[in-house]
Motif scaffolding. Structure first.
Motif, PDB file in Angstrom:
ATOM      1  N   TRP A 222       1.578 -13.285  39.715  1.00 38.05           N
ATOM      2  CA  TRP A 222       2.768 -14.175  38.996  1.00 38.05           C
ATOM      3  C   TRP A 222       4.171 -13.646  39.416  1.00 38.05           C
ATOM      4  N   PHE A 223       3.996 -12.211  40.058  1.00 38.89           N
ATOM      5  CA  PHE A 223       5.335 -11.563  40.206  1.00 38.89           C
ATOM      6  C   PHE A 223       5.792 -12.238  41.554  1.00 38.89           C
ATOM      7  N   ALA A 224       5.098 -12.659  42.314  1.00 37.64           N
ATOM      8  CA  ALA A 224       5.475 -13.375  43.479  1.00 37.64           C
ATOM      9  C   ALA A 224       6.359 -14.793  43.394  1.00 37.64           C
ATOM     10  N   VAL A 225       5.913 -15.350  42.378  1.00 37.15           N
ATOM     11  CA  VAL A 225       6.561 -16.663  41.885  1.00 37.15           C
ATOM     12  C   VAL A 225       7.808 -16.159  41.147  1.00 37.15           C
ATOM     13  N   LEU A 226       7.983 -15.206  40.252  1.00 37.37           N
ATOM     14  CA  LEU A 226       8.994 -14.821  39.561  1.00 37.37           C
ATOM     15  C   LEU A 226      10.267 -14.374  40.396  1.00 37.37           C
ATOM     16  N   TYR A 227       9.550 -13.749  41.672  1.00 36.23           N
ATOM     17  CA  TYR A 227      10.580 -13.146  42.659  1.00 36.23           C
ATOM     18  C   TYR A 227      11.173 -14.248  43.467  1.00 36.23           C
TER      19      TYR A 227
END
Length: 242
Positions: A222-227
């Motif tokens: 999910w961090f990739a989408v948040l970034y």
């Protein structure tokens, strides 16, 4: 696109309900009280010609479709590369791409990679295509991040050549001067950025940053989408909103 509508917007003469899409490609003359007027005869042959949607809605739909197609193509590209680049082939390509010049010329290797990235981007006329091809190769372990870094920087220079070539098509001296100014601003902006972040090895901290972000994204998907949302949407909106 409707050329006249674009010109009206550029010169500030457009109405609020103007559409940039050219929905009708042919007209016919009809008599009205002794005078002939042109009325639409045939729709243009593009996807949303007959759909009475607003321009922004059509643009949003096309954006979503393009993102889905891009993700699908990248997914298939990775799968194909995984099936092709295995064993001995992978080892040979890894050694060739990541090799350095011998002896005292070792430090010139990244600059050659930068030049290659620039030339290849000029040939394909798209930095997105070039970098999108390199990204899965890094994920497969064929190219190291240290080597793909100068490739990407060179691609940032190569992509500006397209703007310069487009600027040279201007017909008048004034248009040529103005268009070249914008194109060269793009070129020198990227060159200055490279001069800051590349020649001095100490300043190449985007490399460890990329590694850390990759490790976090691998652990927390999910961090990739948040970034992406923060870096490409929220932060620009906040900066330009101020």
């Amino acid at each position: 696109l409707d050329k006249k509508a674009i010109e009206s917007v550029a010169f500030g003469n457009a109405s609020t309900d103007i559409s940039l899409l050219k929905r009708y490609c042919s007209f016919k003359n009809e008599s009205n009280n002794g005078t002939f007027i042109q009325v639409p005869d045939k729709y243009c042959s593009f996807l949303f010609a007959k759909v009475q949607w607003a321009d922004w809605l059509i643009g949003l739909v096309l954006l979503i479709i393009s993102i889905i197609c891009l993700c699908l193509c990248l997914f298939l590209l990775v799968k194909i590369l995984q099936s092709l680049l295995k064993g001995t082939v992978k080892s040979i390509i890894f050694k060739m791409v990541n090799a350095n010049f011998p002896g005292m010329f070792k430090h010139l290797t990244p600059y050659l990679a930068l030049l290659v990235g620039c030339i290849l981007t000029i040939l394909v006329q798209s930095s997105s295509i070039f970098t999108s091809t390199l990204t899965p190769l890094v994920g497969l372990g064929i190219i190291t991040i240290e080597r793909v870094y100068p490739f990407t920087l060179g691609s940032n220079i190569g992509t500006t050549i397209t703007g310069i070539m487009a600027a040279l098509t201007a017909t008048s001296e004034k248009d040529l001067r103005n268009s070249l100014q914008i194109a060269l601003c793009h070129t020198f902006f990227n060159i200055i950025g490279i001069l800051i972040w590349f020649p001095i090895p100490f300043m190449r901290f985007p490399i460890p940053m990329a590694k850390n972000l990759g490790e976090i994204a691998a652990k927390y998907r999910w961090f990739a989408v948040l970034y992406i949302v923060c870096a490409f949407f929220l932060i620009p909106l906040i900066v330009f909103g101020l």
